[in-house]
Motif scaffolding. Structure first.
Motif, PDB file in Angstrom:
ATOM      1  N   SER A 131       3.926   6.599  -7.283  1.00 18.52           N
ATOM      2  CA  SER A 131       4.949   7.146  -6.392  1.00 18.52           C
ATOM      3  C   SER A 131       6.294   6.612  -6.872  1.00 18.52           C
ATOM      4  CB  SER A 131       4.692   6.690  -4.960  1.00 18.52           C
ATOM      5  OG  SER A 131       4.931   5.295  -4.873  1.00 18.52           O
ATOM      6  N   SER A 172      -6.773   5.323  -1.168  1.00 11.31           N
ATOM      7  CA  SER A 172      -6.305   4.169  -0.397  1.00 11.31           C
ATOM      8  C   SER A 172      -7.243   3.729   0.717  1.00 11.31           C
ATOM      9  CB  SER A 172      -4.901   4.389   0.156  1.00 11.31           C
ATOM     10  OG  SER A 172      -4.578   5.724   0.201  1.00 11.31           O
ATOM     11  N   THR A 188       3.975  -1.179   3.443  1.00  4.46           N
ATOM     12  CA  THR A 188       4.072  -0.044   2.527  1.00  4.46           C
ATOM     13  C   THR A 188       5.040  -0.448   1.417  1.00  4.46           C
ATOM     14  OG1 THR A 188       5.834   0.823   3.900  1.00  4.46           O
ATOM     15  CG2 THR A 188       3.634   1.696   4.290  1.00  4.46           C
ATOM     16  N   ARG A 205       0.406   3.937   1.616  1.00  3.66           N
ATOM     17  CA  ARG A 205       0.427   4.652   2.895  1.00  3.66           C
ATOM     18  C   ARG A 205       0.315   3.716   4.083  1.00  3.66           C
ATOM     19  NH1 ARG A 205      -2.584   7.436  -0.580  1.00  3.66           N
ATOM     20  NH2 ARG A 205      -1.897   9.533  -1.112  1.00  3.66           N
ATOM     21  N   ARG A 206       0.952   4.158   5.178  1.00  7.45           N
ATOM     22  CA  ARG A 206       0.933   3.335   6.400  1.00  7.45           C
ATOM     23  C   ARG A 206      -0.482   3.163   6.931  1.00  7.45           C
ATOM     24  NH1 ARG A 206       6.098   6.217   9.094  1.00  7.45           N
ATOM     25  NH2 ARG A 206       4.592   7.853   9.341  1.00  7.45           N
ATOM     26  N   GLN A 244       0.854  -1.187   0.000  1.00  5.08           N
ATOM     27  CA  GLN A 244       0.000   0.000   0.000  1.00  5.08           C
ATOM     28  C   GLN A 244       0.890   1.238   0.000  1.00  5.08           C
ATOM     29  OE1 GLN A 244      -3.372   0.122  -0.002  1.00  5.08           O
ATOM     30  NE2 GLN A 244      -3.422  -2.103  -0.169  1.00  5.08           N
ATOM     31  N   GLU A 304      -1.019   5.605  -8.464  1.00  6.63           N
ATOM     32  CA  GLU A 304      -0.460   6.757  -7.738  1.00  6.63           C
ATOM     33  C   GLU A 304       0.936   7.092  -8.233  1.00  6.63           C
ATOM     34  OE1 GLU A 304      -0.764   7.212  -3.630  1.00  6.63           O
ATOM     35  OE2 GLU A 304      -2.907   6.793  -3.606  1.00  6.63           O
ATOM     36  N   SER A 312      -2.552  11.599   7.654  1.00  4.54           N
ATOM     37  CA  SER A 312      -1.665  10.489   8.041  1.00  4.54           C
ATOM     38  C   SER A 312      -0.958  10.703   9.375  1.00  4.54           C
ATOM     39  CB  SER A 312      -0.646  10.231   6.937  1.00  4.54           C
ATOM     40  OG  SER A 312       0.009  11.428   6.644  1.00  4.54           O
ATOM     41  N   VAL A 318      -5.556  11.131   1.179  1.00  3.58           N
ATOM     42  CA  VAL A 318      -5.433   9.744   1.662  1.00  3.58           C
ATOM     43  C   VAL A 318      -6.778   9.014   1.463  1.00  3.58           C
ATOM     44  CG1 VAL A 318      -6.000  10.320   4.069  1.00  3.58           C
ATOM     45  CG2 VAL A 318      -4.727   8.269   3.597  1.00  3.58           C
TER      46      VAL A 318
END
Length: 518
Positions: A159, A315, A130, A87-88, A85, A157, A285, A311
């Protein structure tokens, strides 16, 4: 579906995982999710192809159901199913959701690993993490032998971590023919992913079930000619929506933490507690786990207004949302080659992101999305968000690649390669930091920098601090440079917070306040 298991030596991790899967209840699937309707087709595609791309709107159930489908076809025994994912927050909440659906405890068959928190045991079959954690694990395990399936979630996304992983998987697959890779994406960027993996099959899973009405409500001007600010506009839009009688909760998209606090304050003044049954919930977050979890627990009789950053765009699915108010803004990190600095700018989001946000209110009922800008503004926006690789200093990228022995940046199979100007800027910065020599080989300093999960410039400060026996002082400076102000000022207790922070203040300088705080 039958579980295919060859005999594994007793006491081996494989045997432990097989035992754990055998103890699970038969896997059940929630009937109302679009992914579940296509279960057999997905299972067949995963079994027959090394890479499968699953394209579905947020809320189609791909995040929670794909790992269960992998388990059902016998994955998760020879190795774990890695599920990444961006994000945490998402890694943690998705893990607990899957554990709940499999009726097993978190940390057993389903575990998660994020920075500073590792809940994985030798029985774990599905491991949420993550994408940064998976990248870090490649250093010690370049063939990713611990895993027999990898689900790369939210790949749209784009990233840096995701772009790295996409390139790395392409190089890894010939050496790991047994590995299954599943890439999920929300927007229709899937053709690009498919081409990257030599025409991998793309499965479309429709996700949105109810129509969403989009209303444009640009920021208004008052008699004095002042334009209203975003918090005022959100409060006004809420009033306009409630006149129609609200069904369901409201999700408000704002660029960042500061705007969330300001809007929460404006709404609390607007709906004094006691009179209006409105619960205002921030979601970003940096909140504690307990505060984040409140968003997923439906309240009794209160109308909930969730104020979130992006966020909640892809997600996380916030339950029971009937309305979205979209500021049309997000905070974006951009690096300027000319000024050599990275800055967080508030920018207009792309059309794909705006559609993504609007879709969040069509999950459980027909929804209404109010955009705080006009239609011409929407039409003039970029179709997709820029991938992170075009927005950051490539020094970080080059350093990481050298440490992971991924070869030259120019040769790496990026899904979209960065420009040559950014590449040479990155090499130049690393040379200035003493991290690379003229031959573009990592120096001992460079190897140390690569191990620190920090901007290379900040990491270089730390090494100098150690070299000159001034680490304590430099740590304070480096921490201050690498994060936002750590002092919390909750809206409802601002004076108390200021009073509590008072003891750190120093009239001589703000920097000395940081020193005392540390």
């Amino acid at each position: 579906m039958s579980h295919m298991h060859t005999a594994f030596p007793e006491g081996s991790p494989q045997a432990r995982r097989a035992g754990r899967i055998a103890q699970l209840q038969p896997i059940e699937y929630p009937a109302d999710l679009p992914v579940v309707a296509r279960r057999a087709e997905l299972a067949e595609a995963i079994a027959n192809h090394p890479v499968v791309i699953v394209c579905g709107e947020t809320g189609s159930g791909k995040t929670t159901q794909l790992p269960k489908i992998c388990l059902a076809i016998g994955r998760g025994v020879a190795g774990m199913i890695a599920h990444t994912q961006p994000r945490r927050v998402a890694a943690r909440s998705v893990a607990s959701r899957i554990a709940q659906e499999l009726k097993t405890e978190l940390g057993g068959a389903v575990g998660y690993k994020i920075r500073f928190n590792d809940k994985v045991s030798e029985h774990t079959c599905i491991k949420l993490m993550t994408d940064g954690i998976l990248l870090a694990e490649m250093q010690g395990d370049p063939l990713l032998k611990k895993y027999d399936a990898i689900i790369l979630d939210e790949a749209h996304e784009r990233s840096l971590n995701i772009d790295f992983l996409l390139g790395y998987f392409r190089q890894l697959l010939p050496q790991r023919p047994d590995l299954k890779i599943i890439i999920t994406s929300a927007t229709l960027d899937a053709e690009r992913f498919s081409a990257h993996f030599g025409g991998a099959p793309v499965l479309q899973v429709s996700g949105r079930s109810y129509p969403v009405e989009v209303r444009y409500r640009p920021l208004q001007q008052n008699e004095e000619g002042d334009t209203e600010d975003v918090p005022e506009a959100v409060a006004a839009a809420l009033d306009e929506l409630s006149m129609g009688g609200l069904r369901g909760d409201v999700l408000v998209f704002l660029p960042g933490e500061r705007e969330i606090r300001e809007t929460a304050e404006a709404l609390r003044k607007h709906h004094p507690p006691g009179r209006a049954r409105v619960e205002i919930l921030p979601l970003f977050s940096r909140l504690s786990a307990a505060e984040q979890d409140r968003v997923f627990k439906p309240a009794s009789g209160m109308r909930r207004v969730v104020l979130a950053t992006n966020v909640a765009e892809t997600s996380l699915t916030v339950p029971n949302i009937g309305y979205v108010i979209d500021s049309g803004l997000a905070r974006v990190n951009r690096y300027s080659i000319r000024q050599k600095v990275e800055q967080l700018h508030v920018e207009k989001i792309a059309r794909a992101a705006a559609s993504q946000r609007a879709g969040r209110c069509g999950r459980v009922m027909a929804g209404v999305c109010v955009r705080l800008y006009d239609e011409a503004d929407f039409e003039a926006r970029a179709p997709f968000t820029d991938a992170e690789i075009f927005r950051v200093s490539l020094a970080t990228v080059i350093l990481r690649m050298a440490a992971l022995k991924l070869g030259e940046v120019e040769q790496f199979p990026f899904i979209e390669p960065p420009g040559s100007r950014s590449i040479s800027d990155g090499y130049q910065l690393l040379a200035e930091l003493g991290a690379m020599d003229e031959q573009r080989v990592l120096t001992p300093v460079g190897r140390e920098l690569a191990r620190l999960p920090l901007d290379p410039k900040v990491a270089r400060l730390l090494l100098a601090g150690r070299q000159y026996q001034r680490l304590t002082e430099i740590l304070i400076i480096a921490s201050a440079l690498s994060l936002q102000d750590p002092r919390e000022r909750p809206q409802e207790r601002r004076e108390a917070a200021d009073a509590a922070h008072q003891r750190f203040n120093d009239e001589r300088s703000d920097f000395l306040a940081y020193l005392k705080l540390w």
